[in-house]
Design a protein around this motif. Structure first.
Motif, PDB file in Angstrom:
ATOM      1  N   GLN A  47       0.835  -1.207   0.000  1.00 45.58           N
ATOM      2  CA  GLN A  47       0.000   0.000   0.000  1.00 45.58           C
ATOM      3  C   GLN A  47       0.870   1.259   0.000  1.00 45.58           C
ATOM      4  O   GLN A  47       0.571   2.220  -0.704  1.00 45.58           O
ATOM      5  CB  GLN A  47      -0.935   0.008   1.210  1.00 45.58           C
ATOM      6  N   GLU A  48       1.946   1.232   0.797  1.00 49.89           N
ATOM      7  CA  GLU A  48       2.858   2.380   0.834  1.00 49.89           C
ATOM      8  C   GLU A  48       3.564   2.554  -0.509  1.00 49.89           C
ATOM      9  O   GLU A  48       3.780   3.677  -0.973  1.00 49.89           O
ATOM     10  CB  GLU A  48       3.884   2.200   1.959  1.00 49.89           C
ATOM     11  N   ARG A  49       3.911   1.439  -1.122  1.00 57.09           N
ATOM     12  CA  ARG A  49       4.620   1.495  -2.393  1.00 57.09           C
ATOM     13  C   ARG A  49       3.781   2.171  -3.472  1.00 57.09           C
ATOM     14  O   ARG A  49       4.279   3.015  -4.223  1.00 57.09           O
ATOM     15  CB  ARG A  49       5.012   0.075  -2.839  1.00 57.09           C
ATOM     16  N   VAL A  50       2.483   1.817  -3.537  1.00 58.28           N
ATOM     17  CA  VAL A  50       1.621   2.388  -4.590  1.00 58.28           C
ATOM     18  C   VAL A  50       0.882   3.631  -4.121  1.00 58.28           C
ATOM     19  O   VAL A  50       0.317   4.359  -4.941  1.00 58.28           O
ATOM     20  CB  VAL A  50       0.611   1.350  -5.140  1.00 58.28           C
ATOM     21  N   GLY A  51       0.852   3.863  -2.822  1.00 55.95           N
ATOM     22  CA  GLY A  51       0.187   5.052  -2.292  1.00 55.95           C
ATOM     23  C   GLY A  51      -1.316   4.952  -2.226  1.00 55.95           C
ATOM     24  O   GLY A  51      -2.007   5.970  -2.122  1.00 55.95           O
ATOM     25  N   ILE A  52      -1.862   3.746  -2.261  1.00 54.11           N
ATOM     26  CA  ILE A  52      -3.324   3.558  -2.207  1.00 54.11           C
ATOM     27  C   ILE A  52      -3.650   2.599  -1.065  1.00 54.11           C
ATOM     28  O   ILE A  52      -3.180   1.472  -1.030  1.00 54.11           O
ATOM     29  CB  ILE A  52      -3.872   2.982  -3.537  1.00 54.11           C
ATOM     30  N   THR A  53      -4.478   3.093  -0.121  1.00 53.07           N
ATOM     31  CA  THR A  53      -4.874   2.246   1.010  1.00 53.07           C
ATOM     32  C   THR A  53      -6.347   1.878   0.970  1.00 53.07           C
ATOM     33  O   THR A  53      -6.793   1.025   1.723  1.00 53.07           O
ATOM     34  CB  THR A  53      -4.577   2.967   2.346  1.00 53.07           C
ATOM     35  N   ASP A  54      -7.096   2.491   0.101  1.00 53.88           N
ATOM     36  CA  ASP A  54      -8.529   2.234  -0.030  1.00 53.88           C
ATOM     37  C   ASP A  54      -8.734   0.954  -0.852  1.00 53.88           C
ATOM     38  O   ASP A  54      -8.428   0.899  -2.033  1.00 53.88           O
ATOM     39  CB  ASP A  54      -9.214   3.417  -0.707  1.00 53.88           C
ATOM     40  N   VAL A  55      -9.254  -0.066  -0.194  1.00 53.07           N
ATOM     41  CA  VAL A  55      -9.448  -1.368  -0.838  1.00 53.07           C
ATOM     42  C   VAL A  55     -10.412  -1.284  -2.013  1.00 53.07           C
ATOM     43  O   VAL A  55     -10.285  -2.029  -2.988  1.00 53.07           O
ATOM     44  CB  VAL A  55      -9.941  -2.410   0.203  1.00 53.07           C
ATOM     45  N   SER A  56     -11.347  -0.355  -1.945  1.00 58.55           N
ATOM     46  CA  SER A  56     -12.340  -0.257  -3.031  1.00 58.55           C
ATOM     47  C   SER A  56     -11.849   0.583  -4.220  1.00 58.55           C
ATOM     48  O   SER A  56     -12.533   0.663  -5.236  1.00 58.55           O
ATOM     49  CB  SER A  56     -13.648   0.311  -2.482  1.00 58.55           C
ATOM     50  N   HIS A  57     -10.682   1.165  -4.089  1.00 58.87           N
ATOM     51  CA  HIS A  57     -10.112   1.970  -5.180  1.00 58.87           C
ATOM     52  C   HIS A  57      -9.814   1.056  -6.366  1.00 58.87           C
ATOM     53  O   HIS A  57      -9.333  -0.061  -6.208  1.00 58.87           O
ATOM     54  CB  HIS A  57      -8.838   2.666  -4.695  1.00 58.87           C
ATOM     55  N   PHE A  58     -10.089   1.541  -7.580  1.00 55.97           N
ATOM     56  CA  PHE A  58      -9.912   0.712  -8.771  1.00 55.97           C
ATOM     57  C   PHE A  58      -8.456   0.292  -9.004  1.00 55.97           C
ATOM     58  O   PHE A  58      -8.192  -0.739  -9.604  1.00 55.97           O
ATOM     59  CB  PHE A  58     -10.463   1.431 -10.015  1.00 55.97           C
ATOM     60  N   ALA A  59      -7.515   1.073  -8.496  1.00 58.05           N
ATOM     61  CA  ALA A  59      -6.099   0.758  -8.724  1.00 58.05           C
ATOM     62  C   ALA A  59      -5.451   0.083  -7.510  1.00 58.05           C
ATOM     63  O   ALA A  59      -4.222  -0.043  -7.457  1.00 58.05           O
ATOM     64  CB  ALA A  59      -5.339   2.035  -9.080  1.00 58.05           C
ATOM     65  N   TYR A  60      -6.278  -0.336  -6.563  1.00 52.44           N
ATOM     66  CA  TYR A  60      -5.712  -1.007  -5.371  1.00 52.44           C
ATOM     67  C   TYR A  60      -4.955  -2.250  -5.836  1.00 52.44           C
ATOM     68  O   TYR A  60      -5.450  -3.009  -6.686  1.00 52.44           O
ATOM     69  CB  TYR A  60      -6.831  -1.387  -4.393  1.00 52.44           C
TER      70      TYR A  60
END
Length: 135
Positions: A47-60
């Motif tokens: 999550q830190e690597r991609v910067g996305i913590t929202d599981v529902s985000h399309f790019a998770y």
């Protein structure tokens, strides 16, 4: 007597087997928790690597989703094993109680034998003493 000794050996074996079973289940639970914690770390790193913590985000990250699923499965398995652990602990307690009963019976029988032997020796000593006094 011999059959009770065999029974006590069997009960000791059963207690040892139940102890091994409890230890094995505890070890499995600990391993599952350790693996789940490692997956948590991997998920956070991803999550830190991609910067996305929202599981529902399309790019998770797909990896993080898969790791979360594995983590959840491990935790569920650990919970299921807790039920087995409680049952195994109960069975161990019962086996220990049974063993104690048989050991106490054996100890009581051995004490009776010692008491009978002591009594026979006392009777013999009394006879010897009475013969000496009679002379």
């Amino acid at each position: 007597m011999k059959s009770r000794e065999s029974l006590i050996r069997l009960k000791r074996f059963q207690v040892d087997e139940k102890r091994r079973q409890v230890t094995q289940i505890e070890s499995m639970i600990a391993d599952f928790h350790r693996m789940a914690d490692e997956l948590d770390d991997q998920i956070r790193t991803e999550q830190e690597r991609v910067g996305i913590t929202d599981v529902s985000h399309f790019a998770y990250p797909t990896f993080a989703k898969a790791a979360a699923t594995r983590r959840d499965n491990l935790r569920n398995s650990a919970l299921e094993l807790n039920d087995q652990l409680e049952k195994a602990r109960d069975e161990l307690s019962e086996a220990i109680e049974e063993l104690k009963k048989f050991e106490q019976l054996e100890e009581r029988d051995q004490q009776r034998e010692r008491d009978a032997q002591d009594m026979a020796e006392q009777v013999m000593m009394d006879e010897v003493a009475s013969r000496i006094r009679a002379r």
